[in-house]
Motif scaffolding. Structure first.
Motif, mmCIF file in Angstrom:
data_model
loop_
_atom_site.group_PDB
_atom_site.id
_atom_site.type_symbol
_atom_site.label_atom_id
_atom_site.label_comp_id
_atom_site.label_asym_id
_atom_site.label_seq_id
_atom_site.Cartn_x
_atom_site.Cartn_y
_atom_site.Cartn_z
ATOM 1 N N ARG A 285 49.953 3.828 63.819
ATOM 2 C CA ARG A 285 50.154 2.609 63.024
ATOM 3 C C ARG A 285 50.152 3.037 61.551
ATOM 4 N N TYR A 286 51.245 3.674 61.154
ATOM 5 C CA TYR A 286 51.292 4.322 59.845
ATOM 6 C C TYR A 286 51.114 3.355 58.674
ATOM 7 N N PRO A 287 51.765 2.171 58.658
ATOM 8 C CA PRO A 287 51.553 1.268 57.514
ATOM 9 C C PRO A 287 50.088 0.886 57.337
ATOM 10 N N ASP A 288 49.381 0.619 58.455
ATOM 11 C CA ASP A 288 47.963 0.265 58.353
ATOM 12 C C ASP A 288 47.147 1.438 57.818
ATOM 13 N N ALA A 289 47.452 2.641 58.302
ATOM 14 C CA ALA A 289 46.707 3.825 57.858
ATOM 15 C C ALA A 289 46.903 4.052 56.368
ATOM 16 N N ILE A 290 48.150 3.945 55.906
ATOM 17 C CA ILE A 290 48.435 4.186 54.489
ATOM 18 C C ILE A 290 47.779 3.116 53.623
ATOM 19 N N ARG A 291 47.819 1.863 54.081
ATOM 20 C CA ARG A 291 47.199 0.766 53.307
ATOM 21 C C ARG A 291 45.691 0.983 53.180
ATOM 22 N N LEU A 292 45.014 1.270 54.296
ATOM 23 C CA LEU A 292 43.566 1.432 54.264
ATOM 24 C C LEU A 292 43.152 2.647 53.432
ATOM 25 N N GLN A 293 43.896 3.741 53.551
ATOM 26 C CA GLN A 293 43.545 4.942 52.781
ATOM 27 C C GLN A 293 43.802 4.719 51.292
ATOM 28 N N THR A 294 44.858 3.990 50.965
ATOM 29 C CA THR A 294 45.129 3.666 49.563
ATOM 30 C C THR A 294 44.006 2.818 48.983
ATOM 31 N N GLU A 295 43.536 1.858 49.762
ATOM 32 C CA GLU A 295 42.428 1.017 49.315
ATOM 33 C C GLU A 295 41.161 1.842 49.122
ATOM 34 N N ALA A 296 40.931 2.818 49.995
ATOM 35 C CA ALA A 296 39.747 3.673 49.868
ATOM 36 C C ALA A 296 39.835 4.515 48.593
ATOM 37 N N CYS A 297 41.018 5.065 48.300
ATOM 38 C CA CYS A 297 41.199 5.840 47.062
ATOM 39 C C CYS A 297 40.927 4.976 45.839
ATOM 40 N N ALA A 298 41.506 3.774 45.831
ATOM 41 C CA ALA A 298 41.335 2.881 44.685
ATOM 42 C C ALA A 298 39.867 2.503 44.500
ATOM 43 N N GLN A 299 39.164 2.289 45.600
ATOM 44 C CA GLN A 299 37.747 1.935 45.508
ATOM 45 C C GLN A 299 36.940 3.060 44.860
ATOM 46 N N CYS A 300 37.226 4.299 45.245
ATOM 47 C CA CYS A 300 36.501 5.438 44.662
ATOM 48 C C CYS A 300 36.800 5.585 43.170
ATOM 49 N N LEU A 301 38.043 5.332 42.780
ATOM 50 C CA LEU A 301 38.384 5.411 41.360
ATOM 51 C C LEU A 301 37.679 4.317 40.576
ATOM 52 N N GLU A 302 37.592 3.123 41.134
ATOM 53 C CA GLU A 302 36.887 2.029 40.463
ATOM 54 C C GLU A 302 35.413 2.348 40.273
ATOM 55 N N LEU A 303 34.830 3.070 41.244
ATOM 56 C CA LEU A 303 33.412 3.416 41.173
ATOM 57 C C LEU A 303 33.159 4.669 40.344
#
Length: 507
Positions: A285-303
């Motif tokens: 389920r590539y779109p879901d994987a890319i979306r969730l990983q992108t959100e994880a990257c953004a969260q780490c940058l925000e923190l």
């Protein structure tokens, strides 16, 4: 018991049976590439079985058509024996020093002589009996020849107390080896069922998602626990679902830095995103994987956690590549490398560039791949990740040669060897430096520079001799009832009493 642990639990039972039944001369373990590192570690730990009295020699050297590797294994046995001897002296035991090893035209005879020397060197320690050879070739190109050599060892009467564990990626040795040893053999398989493991992981993710905020850390990570039941907080501590007081938050931030931002709900959300992305990739389920990983990257940058953000961004680039979006993957790898470089995370920059180089290589842009590998090697060297730098320059040279740039290949390999010369011998040996030396030797030989080629081959041999994984020998342990009487009783196909001519070697 979960699907991912069942094969390893079954292997542990088989290893215990092997240790307790000395009439079994050969144990063959079929495993896969993902399971192999764990299997190797598990087998090495079996030396500590309370009924085991035989030192283990773990030998991972390759067996190829050009080089069966028995002489290299002999040298590695010497290093392991010396490390064991030094360790046992501290415990009051005295293993003898090994005499010089006489090499034979046949490598298997050299190896047999080394086995015999090790047996003689431990003869004065009554707590030790026999030895176990763990043969785990990462590359096995000639299984019939390998099996024939093992059978030749087993036929030597002086080796009646020598037992062998073979760890193989596949089962090519079952017919030429295990069918020959018959009742003296034990076969085991350690491969995780991918579908059952996927289902297990999905259930774990679901458990993580529904875990109450006040649940224990184990329950929030998807492990078993009472459903919708939360333990009361410790005396004097607030419940887990209550925000921490400001003074506690400040103290946590002072002690752990930006990672303090992952305490509580933020950390739970990040774990769910990362684990969910990995599971979505398993299910394609590539779109879901890319979306969730992108959100994880953004969260780490925000923190404000750039190192973790870079790691996740490299994984994101891999996900994008596996989804088939190669142009977008190139951009993602470049972005990850730039972010790592800006944060002075040079090892991560090198890893991102190596991922980018792999994309170019798979698209047959070999010159571009070689150039990016060289960039990766430069970043790794500046970051003091020297084994990574050696491997990057090895690949840069190999791809440059394939694309017609012989001078660039030589320059890359020479730089890799300069880096190797600046590291400890053990570190250089564990890297790809021996392969670099042999590749460069071939180029010199093809150009008629035979002395330089021979010097490089000698250098490669020296690196390989320096590589060893010494195992600490166990202290005295009891044998199971009747073990001494049964030792060596297993059937092995008939052969000469001294098929290798090794029993004349004295230690």
């Amino acid at each position: 018991m979960g699907a991912s642990s069942e094969p390893f639990c079954a292997l542990q039972e088989d290893l215990s049976w092997f240790i307790g039944c000395p009439e079994i001369r050969v144990m063959h373990i079929t495993t896969g590439g993902e399971e192999r590192p764990v299997v190797l570690h598990q087998v090495a730990l079996a030396e500590g079985n309370p009924y085991n009295r035989s030192p283990f020699f773990v030998l991972e050297d390759a067996h190829t058509n050009d080089d069966p590797g028995w002489s290299v294994r002999a040298e590695r046995m010497r290093l392991i024996h010396e490390a064991r001897r030094e360790a046992m002296v501290k415990e009051g035991y005295s293993l003898h020093l090994l005499p010089p090893l006489a090499h034979d035209a046949r490598d298997i005879v050299t190896f047999g002589r080394q086995i015999h020397q090790c047996l003689l060197a431990q003869a004065a320690v009554p707590e030790l009996s026999g030895l176990v050879l763990v043969l785990a070739p990462g590359v096995l190109e000639a299984p019939n020849d390998f099996a024939g050599a093992v059978l030749e060892l087993l036929r030597v009467q002086a080796f009646a107390q020598v037992r062998i564990i073979v760890i193989e990626l596949g089962n090519a040795l079952v017919k030429p080896l295990m069918h020959q040893v018959a009742d003296a053999g034990l076969s085991a398989t350690c491969i995780v069922d991918k579908e059952r493991s996927r289902q297990e992981y999905g259930a774990k993710l679901a458990a993580m998602a529904r875990a109450p905020a006040a649940a224990s850390a184990e329950v929030q990570s998807g492990f078993a626990g009472p459903k919708d039941v939360c333990a009361p907080p410790r005396h004097g501590q607030p419940p887990r679902d209550v925000a921490l007081p400001p003074e506690v938050t400040e103290a946590l931030a002072a002690a752990t830095g930006p990672m303090a931002g992952l305490a509580g709900a933020a950390g739970k959300l990040l774990k769910q995103r990362i684990a969910g992305a990995a599971f979505a990739m398993q299910e394609q389920r590539y779109p879901d994987a890319i979306r969730l990983q992108t959100e994880a990257c953004a969260q780490c940058l925000e923190l404000g956690i750039p190192n973790l953000a870079c790691v996740l961004e490299i994984s994101l680039a891999v996900y994008i590549f596996q989804a088939g979006a190669r142009a977008r993957a190139i951009t993602a790898f470049e972005s990850a490398a730039a972010r790592a470089r800006a944060a002075n995370l040079l090892e991560l920059e090198s890893q991102a560039l190596m991922g980018l180089a792999n994309v170019h290589m798979l698209d047959r842009r070999l010159a571009d791949a070689a150039h990016v590998y060289a960039r990766a090697g430069d970043a790794a060297e500046r970051g003091q990740s020297l084994p990574l730098a050696i491997e990057a320059f090895r690949m840069a040279g190999q791809l440059a040669l394939q694309s017609g740039g012989e001078s660039a290949a030589v320059a890359a390999w020479q730089r890799a060897l300069r880096i190797a010369s600046s590291t400890a011998p053990e570190m250089a040996a564990a890297s790809s430096a021996p392969l670099v030396a042999r590749s460069l030797a071939k180029v010199y030989r093809d150009h008629g520079s035979l002395p330089a080629a021979q010097s490089l081959l000698d250098q490669a041999d020296n690196y390989e001799r320096a590589k060893a994984t010494p195992e600490k020998s166990p202290a005295a342990r009891p044998s199971p009832p009747g073990a001494d009487a049964a030792r060596g009783a297993g059937h092995v196909p008939a052969g000469g009493d001294d098929a290798l001519g090794v029993t004349d070697v004295r230690g």
